[in-house]
Design an enzyme around this catalytic site. Structure first.
Site, PDB file in Angstrom:
ATOM      1  N   ASP A  19      21.783  51.540  41.433  1.00 17.87           N
ATOM      2  CA  ASP A  19      20.939  52.612  41.438  1.00 17.87           C
ATOM      3  C   ASP A  19      20.273  53.302  42.147  1.00 17.87           C
ATOM      4  O   ASP A  19      19.072  53.174  42.036  1.00 17.87           O
ATOM      5  CB  ASP A  19      19.781  51.417  40.063  1.00 17.87           C
ATOM      6  CG  ASP A  19      20.556  50.559  39.306  1.00 17.87           C
ATOM      7  OD1 ASP A  19      21.833  51.302  38.897  1.00 17.87           O
ATOM      8  OD2 ASP A  19      20.040  50.347  38.573  1.00 17.87           O
ATOM      9  N   ASP A  59      22.649  53.313  36.629  1.00 21.49           N
ATOM     10  CA  ASP A  59      21.255  52.978  35.033  1.00 21.49           C
ATOM     11  C   ASP A  59      21.953  54.119  34.741  1.00 21.49           C
ATOM     12  O   ASP A  59      21.543  55.034  34.777  1.00 21.49           O
ATOM     13  CB  ASP A  59      20.545  52.091  35.121  1.00 21.49           C
ATOM     14  CG  ASP A  59      19.223  51.480  34.899  1.00 21.49           C
ATOM     15  OD1 ASP A  59      20.136  50.398  34.253  1.00 21.49           O
ATOM     16  OD2 ASP A  59      18.272  51.603  34.681  1.00 21.49           O
ATOM     17  N   HIS A  61      21.619  54.764  30.257  1.00 21.52           N
ATOM     18  CA  HIS A  61      20.822  54.280  28.926  1.00 21.52           C
ATOM     19  C   HIS A  61      21.022  55.450  28.062  1.00 21.52           C
ATOM     20  O   HIS A  61      20.542  56.801  28.226  1.00 21.52           O
ATOM     21  CB  HIS A  61      19.216  54.087  29.009  1.00 21.52           C
ATOM     22  CG  HIS A  61      18.862  53.010  29.739  1.00 21.52           C
ATOM     23  ND1 HIS A  61      19.825  51.630  30.162  1.00 21.52           N
ATOM     24  CD2 HIS A  61      17.935  53.068  31.066  1.00 21.52           C
ATOM     25  CE1 HIS A  61      19.419  50.776  30.917  1.00 21.52           C
ATOM     26  NE2 HIS A  61      18.599  51.279  31.725  1.00 21.52           N
ATOM     27  N   HIS A  65      17.152  53.586  23.991  1.00 24.46           N
ATOM     28  CA  HIS A  65      17.667  51.997  24.550  1.00 24.46           C
ATOM     29  C   HIS A  65      16.450  51.057  24.058  1.00 24.46           C
ATOM     30  O   HIS A  65      15.132  51.738  24.086  1.00 24.46           O
ATOM     31  CB  HIS A  65      17.439  52.009  25.865  1.00 24.46           C
ATOM     32  CG  HIS A  65      17.617  50.980  26.543  1.00 24.46           C
ATOM     33  ND1 HIS A  65      17.569  50.269  27.400  1.00 24.46           N
ATOM     34  CD2 HIS A  65      19.406  50.247  26.986  1.00 24.46           C
ATOM     35  CE1 HIS A  65      18.444  49.000  27.479  1.00 24.46           C
ATOM     36  NE2 HIS A  65      19.151  49.229  27.580  1.00 24.46           N
ATOM     37  N   HIS A 104      13.613  56.810  31.308  1.00 25.81           N
ATOM     38  CA  HIS A 104      14.655  56.740  32.020  1.00 25.81           C
ATOM     39  C   HIS A 104      16.004  56.867  32.776  1.00 25.81           C
ATOM     40  O   HIS A 104      16.467  55.604  31.149  1.00 25.81           O
ATOM     41  CB  HIS A 104      13.914  55.182  34.021  1.00 25.81           C
ATOM     42  CG  HIS A 104      14.640  54.359  33.001  1.00 25.81           C
ATOM     43  ND1 HIS A 104      13.831  53.686  32.437  1.00 25.81           N
ATOM     44  CD2 HIS A 104      15.441  53.015  33.448  1.00 25.81           C
ATOM     45  CE1 HIS A 104      14.115  51.863  32.433  1.00 25.81           C
ATOM     46  NE2 HIS A 104      15.140  52.308  32.637  1.00 25.81           N
ATOM     47  N   LYS A 129      25.621  51.305  33.688  1.00 23.13           N
ATOM     48  CA  LYS A 129      25.480  50.194  33.606  1.00 23.13           C
ATOM     49  C   LYS A 129      24.512  50.587  32.452  1.00 23.13           C
ATOM     50  O   LYS A 129      23.737  51.761  32.560  1.00 23.13           O
ATOM     51  CB  LYS A 129      24.574  49.082  34.004  1.00 23.13           C
ATOM     52  CG  LYS A 129      23.518  49.309  34.956  1.00 23.13           C
ATOM     53  CD  LYS A 129      23.148  48.125  36.394  1.00 23.13           C
ATOM     54  CE  LYS A 129      22.822  48.881  36.818  1.00 23.13           C
ATOM     55  NZ  LYS A 129      21.336  48.643  36.047  1.00 23.13           N
ATOM     56  N   CYS A 177      16.943  45.599  40.062  1.00 27.74           N
ATOM     57  CA  CYS A 177      18.586  44.808  39.651  1.00 27.74           C
ATOM     58  C   CYS A 177      19.173  44.290  40.967  1.00 27.74           C
ATOM     59  O   CYS A 177      20.233  43.959  40.631  1.00 27.74           O
ATOM     60  CB  CYS A 177      18.921  46.932  39.607  1.00 27.74           C
ATOM     61  SG  CYS A 177      18.051  47.882  37.292  1.00 27.74           S
TER      62      CYS A 177
END
Length: 236
Positions: A19, A59, A61, A65, A104, A129, A177
């Protein structure tokens, strides 16, 4: 006659860069980790080593989310301070409490992009992810639910299919993470190394708890001068 010694699996290391994205870095990231951009030169040094497998995670999203404070009603919707109990959508008896964050790494936004200074030309796989709006997903492997797991990224399959034995981890953030990815890597059967100076935490004070967790599950915290890095340099 003595019993035959079982064959050992040949060492095959993978680098997993977690990330390293715009929203996790100053100066404009919505969830910026102090010093987040400063680790990129070290990560690029790692990318220059002969790891046969090199992976970057993102990341990624949707706007709705569950981890975004903006998707919850006041007064319990303050980023960094409010929390929310998530039910496993496949098993309502399994719950996990999660912190709420600013929006984010929203799919299609600048904040979701990998840093331009990261040498992605040496990365073979980019694993996304956190696309399932219903669950938090710090780990680059899967969400934290286990009965059953709701969302998997495919990272474990990439590593197992490649015959990887050792996973080396760098990136952001050290206390979220990176930590959850490292713990899950051990759970997947990999010897796991976290390169300390190639990570940065959201909360430096939380790192003592991270180190305790690493010791408990068997993650090794190392520096760039560790012999485990030297072993990669000599890999052929």
């Amino acid at each position: 006659m003595s019993e035959a010694t079982p064959p050992t699996t040949p060492f095959k290391p993978a680098l997993v860069i977690v990330d390293v994205q715009e929203d996790f870095c100053p100066p404009t990231g919505s969830l910026a980790v102090a010093g987040g951009r400063d680790i990129v030169p070290l990560i690029n040094e790692l990318l220059a080593l002969p790891f046969p497998v090199k992976i970057a995670t993102k990341d990624f999203h949707p706007q709705d989310h569950v981890s975004f404070a903006s998707n919850h009603k006041p007064p319990n919707n303050k980023p960094f301070t409010s929390s929310f109990v998530i039910q496993n959508p496949l098993n309502k008896t399994e719950t996990i409490e999660t912190e709420l964050w600013p929006d984010h790494c929203v799919i299609g936004t600048k904040g979701a992009e990998l840093l331009p200074e990261l040498d992605v030309s040496k990365v073979q796989h980019i694993v996304e992810k956190g696309q399932d709006k219903r669950v938090e997903m710090y780990s680059a492997f899967a969400d934290p639910f286990r009965n059953p797991t709701v969302s998997k990224s495919g990272l474990a399959k990439i590593l197992h299919d490649a015959g990887v034995t050792d996973v080396y981890i760098a990136g952001l953030a050290a206390d979220y993470c990176v930590k959850f990815t490292a713990v899950d890597a051990v759970g997947e059967g990999f010897k796991t190394w976290v390169i300390e100076e190639a990570t940065k935490p959201v909360d430096p004070a939380a790192m003592k708890w991270v180190w305790q967790e690493y010791e408990r599950v068997g993650v090794d915290l190392i520096g760039m001068d560790h012999n485990a890095i030297q072993k990669v340099k000599e890999y052929s």
